[in-house]
Design an enzyme around this catalytic site. Structure first.
Site, PDB file in Angstrom:
ATOM      1  CG  ASP A  74      38.659  41.095  35.611  1.00  0.00           C
ATOM      2  OD1 ASP A  74      38.320  40.347  36.556  1.00  0.00           O
ATOM      3  OD2 ASP A  74      39.221  42.191  35.773  1.00  0.00           O
ATOM      4  CG  ASP A  79      37.426  47.399  33.223  1.00  0.00           C
ATOM      5  OD1 ASP A  79      36.375  48.093  33.236  1.00  0.00           O
ATOM      6  OD2 ASP A  79      37.441  46.196  33.510  1.00  0.00           O
ATOM      7  NE  ARG A 130      40.078  45.412  37.168  1.00  0.00           N
ATOM      8  CZ  ARG A 130      39.105  45.150  38.047  1.00  0.00           C
ATOM      9  NH1 ARG A 130      38.018  45.886  38.061  1.00  0.00           N
ATOM     10  NH2 ARG A 130      39.233  44.160  38.905  1.00  0.00           N
TER      11      ARG A 130
END
Length: 303
Positions: A38, A80, A179
């Site tokens: 990410d 997150d 996450r």
């Protein structure tokens, strides 16, 4: 140029951004990453170059190690710190180190996870994040992942406060969402939670110590020393047994023929054949013919 570039992906960039920039820096089109990180995450991202792209799936499937900061007190849409708040608990929370260690132990081993809506998992041909961006919700597939190790990295005896954070190290299988693991830790403690920070410290046999940043790669290429940051394809095959090709089997292996299965396939899913330490073929058990093996990957022209 053939081999693997252990890249340290910096925050703020997608994995595709890294590939795009490296194609320009390395002046080659055949560049591929080995698993999405990410934009908000930094860390180890092995990049396959040239014929090494043939083994990208091996690196993608390899185990990963992360260091994360878990935040107790709030859940978000993305699980997150970048998402919007979904639930928030502003009470003073309190739990002991022993309680936290029990929770971490309960989430070690084979566990089930439901991927977050803001993820690249495909459902009905579309990425989940495509649904999420339109405000749509779809049923997500629950899957099993393996947490090999879940280690608490601080030494506190008690945790107390409106927001509680603590660092953990996670060694896990392909497909694990850290996450989601953060949310699961919070649920086990009885509170909303999210992942506050994340760094990938290892991917398969590649660690932070191996890695180069994009800027460092560009500097090396400018100095005509680009090869110094490219590791041979054999580095990514180090977990598999290696067998030196002989005169007796050279022709068959170079032609990719089906062969009698080597006994090593009883304890390993793949074996590597090569010449003078250089990989030529990766063999695996034949899927339909007992006692035989077939090539899974061939790269006889890598130098």
């Amino acid at each position: 140029m053939n081999g693997i570039l252990p890249l340290w992906k910096e925050r703020g960039m997608t994995s595709h951004d890294c590939v795009f920039k490296l194609r320009k820096i390395l002046r080659t089109k055949k560049v591929g990453h080995t698993g999405t990180l990410d934009p908000g995450v930094e860390g180890v991202l092995p990049i396959c170059i040239g014929q090494a792209t043939r083994i990208a799936e091996y690196l993608t499937d390899a185990g990963k190690t992360y260091e994360a900061i878990i935040s107790i007190g709030r859940t978000t849409t993305t699980e997150d710190a970048e998402g919007e708040t979904v639930e928030e608990n502003l009470t003073i929370k309190k739990f002991s180190r022993e309680q936290l260690l029990e929770v971490l132990a309960s989430l070690t081993g084979v566990i089930e996870q439901t991927p977050p809506m803001f993820s690249a998992v495909k459902v009905n041909g579309k990425r989940l994040y495509e649904y999420a961006r339109k405000g749509e919700s779809v049923e997500r597939p629950t899957r099993q992942v393996t947490i090999y190790d879940l280690e608490l990295l601080d030494e506190l005896a008690q945790y107390e406060g409106q927001e509680i954070t603590f660092p953990v190290r996670i060694a896990c299988s392909k497909g694990t969402y850290i996450r989601t693991l953060a949310v699961q830790i919070g649920e086990a403690l009885g509170y909303p939670a999210h992942m506050k920070e994340l760094v990938r410290t290892a991917s398969g046999t590649f660690t932070q110590d191996n890695c180069f940043t994009l800027a460092q790669v560009a500097e090396l290429m400018e100095a005509e020393q680009g090869a110094t940051c490219i590791l041979p394809v054999e580095y990514a095959l180090a977990d598999y047994p290696y067998i030196e090709i002989t005169n007796a089997n050279e022709k068959e292996i170079f032609n990719g023929q089906v062969l009698p299965a080597d006994a090593l396939l009883n304890s390993h899913d793949k074996i590597v054949y090569g010449i003078n330490g250089k990989a030529v073929a990766v063999y695996q058990a034949h899927p339909t013919k007992d006692g035989l093996m077939k090539p899974h990957k061939m790269f006889p022209t890598i130098e």
